[in-house]
Motif scaffolding. Structure first.
Motif, mmCIF file in Angstrom:
data_model
loop_
_atom_site.group_PDB
_atom_site.id
_atom_site.type_symbol
_atom_site.label_atom_id
_atom_site.label_comp_id
_atom_site.label_asym_id
_atom_site.label_seq_id
_atom_site.Cartn_x
_atom_site.Cartn_y
_atom_site.Cartn_z
ATOM 1 N N ARG A 1 0.825 -1.197 0.000
ATOM 2 C CA ARG A 1 0.000 0.000 0.000
ATOM 3 C C ARG A 1 0.867 1.258 0.000
ATOM 4 N NH1 ARG A 1 -4.284 1.725 4.788
ATOM 5 N NH2 ARG A 1 -4.932 3.720 3.886
ATOM 6 N N ARG B 1 -0.331 7.030 2.838
ATOM 7 C CA ARG B 1 -1.400 8.022 2.838
ATOM 8 C C ARG B 1 -0.774 9.415 2.868
ATOM 9 N NH1 ARG B 1 -3.912 5.377 8.009
ATOM 10 N NH2 ARG B 1 -1.726 4.733 8.107
ATOM 11 N N TYR C 1 3.710 5.728 13.513
ATOM 12 C CA TYR C 1 3.749 5.629 12.054
ATOM 13 C C TYR C 1 5.134 6.002 11.521
ATOM 14 C CZ TYR C 1 -1.315 5.294 12.309
ATOM 15 O OH TYR C 1 -2.590 4.891 12.605
ATOM 16 N N ASP D 1 4.557 5.255 5.806
ATOM 17 C CA ASP D 1 3.117 5.065 6.025
ATOM 18 C C ASP D 1 2.329 6.335 5.710
ATOM 19 O OD1 ASP D 1 3.623 2.465 7.067
ATOM 20 O OD2 ASP D 1 4.087 3.341 9.023
ATOM 21 N N TYR E 1 -6.947 12.100 11.156
ATOM 22 C CA TYR E 1 -6.731 10.670 10.908
ATOM 23 C C TYR E 1 -7.851 10.099 10.038
ATOM 24 C CZ TYR E 1 -2.664 9.680 13.867
ATOM 25 O OH TYR E 1 -1.397 9.608 14.374
ATOM 26 N N ARG E 2 -9.086 10.567 10.277
ATOM 27 C CA ARG E 2 -10.187 10.077 9.449
ATOM 28 C C ARG E 2 -10.026 10.537 8.002
ATOM 29 N NH1 ARG E 2 -13.199 11.511 14.112
ATOM 30 N NH2 ARG E 2 -14.119 13.353 13.097
ATOM 31 N N LEU F 1 -7.173 10.951 6.525
ATOM 32 C CA LEU F 1 -6.135 10.084 5.968
ATOM 33 C C LEU F 1 -6.715 8.750 5.494
ATOM 34 C CD1 LEU F 1 -3.253 10.732 8.532
ATOM 35 C CD2 LEU F 1 -3.158 11.219 6.082
ATOM 36 N N GLU F 2 -7.773 8.314 6.146
ATOM 37 C CA GLU F 2 -8.413 7.054 5.764
ATOM 38 C C GLU F 2 -9.444 7.235 4.658
ATOM 39 O OE1 GLU F 2 -7.497 4.158 6.550
ATOM 40 O OE2 GLU F 2 -6.055 4.688 8.109
ATOM 41 N N GLY F 3 -9.596 8.461 4.185
ATOM 42 C CA GLY F 3 -10.494 8.701 3.065
ATOM 43 C C GLY F 3 -11.899 9.065 3.443
ATOM 44 N N GLU F 4 -12.157 9.304 4.719
ATOM 45 C CA GLU F 4 -13.521 9.657 5.141
ATOM 46 C C GLU F 4 -13.825 11.121 4.828
ATOM 47 O OE1 GLU F 4 -14.373 8.646 9.156
ATOM 48 O OE2 GLU F 4 -13.497 6.653 9.018
#
Length: 513
Positions: free
Chosen positions: A2, A5, A34, A130, A507-508, A510-513
């Motif tokens: 992966r 991000r 990270y 990461d 952080y959200r 970074l997760e694509g939310e």
């Protein structure tokens, strides 16, 4: 595997605090376990940093790598622009000089090549880490620059990075700057901006809340935090724009001059470079450090520092034309202490020779005449990390170990008898010891090519204690090691930003939310 991000910080203007907030996020992510790296595709700054392999990048990205706890590489800042004169910069690509280009040539002819260099560097970082924290430059709303942009919104699209828009409330007009910036973006660019950060706040945040509520309604985007101004942070500034708030008063805004008995004047010329060389002096509790641009600000310094310069001859002429040279020479005649670093060291000699027009159109420039040396500007730049020991100088400094780095295009030779300041070894050849710099007969004036000289705790404190002896003061011991203090500054910064920024929401993102 992966890819890392990404998250990007862009600003409503230059000097809004992007570099420091990028460092804060880097340290926060590191603390949270990270592997994190900084990235700035194109940096314009004469404040540079030498990587462990002897390459040159922007100082801010070196500092941010330190915040991440990793060694800096040129992938973190593949293109560095170092202004040499109005509208002309030296273009440094992956740590090595490419050529000097004027603004139009760089924009019209080089930027298409730069795009591929930037994408490849970012891609390599995303394979190794990461999270990559990306810093933009200036403002993304510069209409005339957007078509070939490689550092703001087009870069955010290449990296698929959510963008945080940073605004500086300390300079005034914060709401207009935020709304205006977003209004000038294209709809797809505006969509990429996921939140706003108001930086450098001073005062009662509850009084700002009505404005925040209005802004969120107006934008349909959250204000992720109001970050208060954090004084005495002790981390490097990116470029000389940050010096504008320091002026000639130095640290007197935070400590009475009487509590800092050592007064050190740093001459601030137009093309000052690597002024972070004096940060360690500013961190000392008994030092009042101030920047001087006018003879009326001279005062009665205990020592004067001539910092680096990206155009030594032109900056020397600035000293001559403003009357600062006359002040400096009179001070030297009275036995004053003068320290010249890199370009400042070159100024202290007899002559500057530039037969190939490397720095300016002047083939010969008479220098200050404080040291019996002359400098010839060469086409090849020397960038290397060095270590060694003090060979001559003030009582108590001789024999002390020092380390630092060199970035210069001049070759300085002796044309009279003079003692070297240091004996140095390089990482490439630790067995080959060579002299560097020069010390006057009275030991009170010295010059060197070693950047970071004052970062060496024992040398810095011994030099300052020599000043204290002259003033009838007893010696002072360093309270902390400078480099250890930087680590504490990173942790202090991270804790401060955690308190005032919605890190969970980031952080959200970074997760694509």
């Amino acid at each position: 595997m992966r890819e890392a991000r990404t998250i990007m910080l862009q600003g409503t203007a230059s000097d809004v605090g992007k570099s420091v907030l990028t460092a804060a996020l880097c340290r926060i992510f590191k603390q949270d376990g990270y592997r994190v790296a900084p990235f700035k595709s194109q940096n314009m700054s004469n404040n540079s940093y030498v990587t462990p392999d002897g390459k040159e990048i922007g100082r801010a990205q070196g500092m941010q790598a330190d915040a991440c706890g990793i060694e800096a590489t040129t992938d973190m800042n593949p293109i560095l622009l170092k202004p040499t004169k109005d509208m002309v910069s030296q273009v440094v690509v992956h740590g090595k000089p490419y050529r000097d280009l004027d603004a139009r040539t760089y924009r019209e002819r080089y930027l298409p090549q730069a795009e591929a260099i930037v994408k490849e560097a970012l891609g390599r970082l995303r394979q190794r880490f990461d999270i990559v924290v990306i810093e933009g430059a200036g403002s993304p709303a510069e209409i005339n620059l957007k078509e070939r942009d490689i550092v703001n919104m087009r870069l955010a699209e290449w990296a698929d990075a959510p963008v945080l828009l940073v605004a500086d409330i300390d300079r005034g007009g914060v709401f207009a700057s935020i709304v205006g910036t977003l209004e000038l973006l294209e709809p797809h660019e505006r969509e990429r901006v996921r939140g706003v950060v108001i930086n450098k706040f001073r005062g009662d945040v509850s009084l700002l809340q009505p404005g925040i509520d209005w802004l969120e309604r107006r934008l349909g985007k959250p204000v992720l935090g109001v970050v208060p101004y954090l004084p005495q942070l002790g981390l490097e500034d990116e470029d000389s724009a940050s010096l504008d708030g320091k002026g000639g008063k130095g640290l007197t805004a935070v400590a009475p001059a009487g509590s800092r008995p050592i007064d050190i004047a740093v001459l601030r010329y137009p093309r000052i470079s690597n002024f972070t060389d004096v940060d360690a002096l500013a961190s000392e509790p008994d030092v009042r450090l101030r920047y001087v641009t006018d003879p009326r600000e001279w005062g009665e310094p205990d020592a004067v520092v001539l910092p680096g310069s990206k155009n030594t001859a032109e900056d020397l002429l600035f000293l001559r034309e403003t009357g600062l040279e006359a002040k400096l020479l009179a001070y030297a005649e009275r036995g004053g202490r003068i320290a010249g670093l890199c370009g400042g060291y070159q100024m202290m000699g007899l002559r500057l020779l530039d037969p190939d027009g490397v720095e300016s159109g002047r083939s010969v420039t008479e220098a200050l005449g404080l040291l019996p040396q002359e400098t010839t500007f060469a086409k090849e730049k020397r960038t290397v990390r060095v270590a060694g020991s003090i060979a001559a100088g003030e009582e108590g400094t001789v024999g002390l170990p020092v380390e630092g780095y060199e970035i210069h295009m001049g070759v300085t030779v002796n044309v009279g008898s003079v003692r070297p300041l240091v004996r140095l070894r390089t990482a490439d050849d630790p067995e080959d010891e060579r002299p560097d710099g020069a010390v006057s007969e009275d030991g009170r004036k010295f010059g060197t090519y070693v950047h970071g000289l004052f970062d060496n705790d024992a040398f810095r404190r011994s030099w300052l204690n020599a000043i204290r002896r002259d003033k009838g003061l007893g010696p002072a011991s360093p309270e902390t090691a400078y480099r250890d203090g930087r680590e504490r500054s990173f942790d202090r910064l991270a804790a401060h930003v955690r308190r005032h920024l919605d890190v969970a929401r980031i952080y959200r993102m970074l997760e694509g939310e």
